[in-house]
Design a protein around this motif. Sequence first.
Motif, PDB file in Angstrom:
ATOM      1  N   ILE A  23    -134.271 -11.503   4.240  1.00  0.00           N
ATOM      2  CA  ILE A  23    -133.862 -11.456   2.828  1.00  0.00           C
ATOM      3  C   ILE A  23    -132.824 -12.530   2.535  1.00  0.00           C
ATOM      4  O   ILE A  23    -132.908 -13.247   1.537  1.00  0.00           O
ATOM      5  N   LEU A  24    -131.835 -12.651   3.415  1.00  0.00           N
ATOM      6  CA  LEU A  24    -130.799 -13.668   3.194  1.00  0.00           C
ATOM      7  C   LEU A  24    -131.364 -15.084   3.346  1.00  0.00           C
ATOM      8  O   LEU A  24    -130.944 -16.005   2.662  1.00  0.00           O
ATOM      9  N   GLY A  25    -132.307 -15.241   4.251  1.00  0.00           N
ATOM     10  CA  GLY A  25    -132.923 -16.558   4.423  1.00  0.00           C
ATOM     11  C   GLY A  25    -133.761 -16.964   3.230  1.00  0.00           C
ATOM     12  O   GLY A  25    -133.863 -18.141   2.881  1.00  0.00           O
ATOM     13  N   GLY A  26    -134.379 -16.005   2.570  1.00  0.00           N
ATOM     14  CA  GLY A  26    -135.181 -16.306   1.386  1.00  0.00           C
ATOM     15  C   GLY A  26    -134.343 -16.692   0.187  1.00  0.00           C
ATOM     16  O   GLY A  26    -134.793 -17.403  -0.708  1.00  0.00           O
ATOM     17  N   CYS A  27    -133.114 -16.221   0.129  1.00  0.00           N
ATOM     18  CA  CYS A  27    -132.238 -16.536  -1.004  1.00  0.00           C
ATOM     19  C   CYS A  27    -131.526 -17.874  -0.829  1.00  0.00           C
ATOM     20  O   CYS A  27    -130.977 -18.409  -1.790  1.00  0.00           O
TER      21      CYS A  27
END
Length: 105
Positions: A23-27
């Motif tokens: 999730i953090l990598g996608g943002c």
Amino acid sequence: MRNLQRPGLIGVCKGMLTVATLILGGCASSLWTPDAQFGETMRQVRQSQLLDPAAPVSTPMSLGTDGVIAKSAVDRYQKSFEVLPLPVNVLNIGVGTGVGSAGVR
């Protein structure tokens, strides 16, 4: 401590950590986005240094040298080695020329 040793709880923790990382990598945004004109300066410099930019597509220029002229040039070059130059006496180098350590003050 006894609760953390159960295999189900460890698997859930690993799964949550993986999901949080995704999730953090996608943002995250990219740190460097290439400009539309990236490298254009180098292409312009390379083009400005070319002698004939249309050389790959154009027909070669006629230089005006034919086979007879080229053969005579090669013959003259080869004949220049038939007669050896006169030997130079190294003992006379610089003698009588007026140039030397005594002439420079």
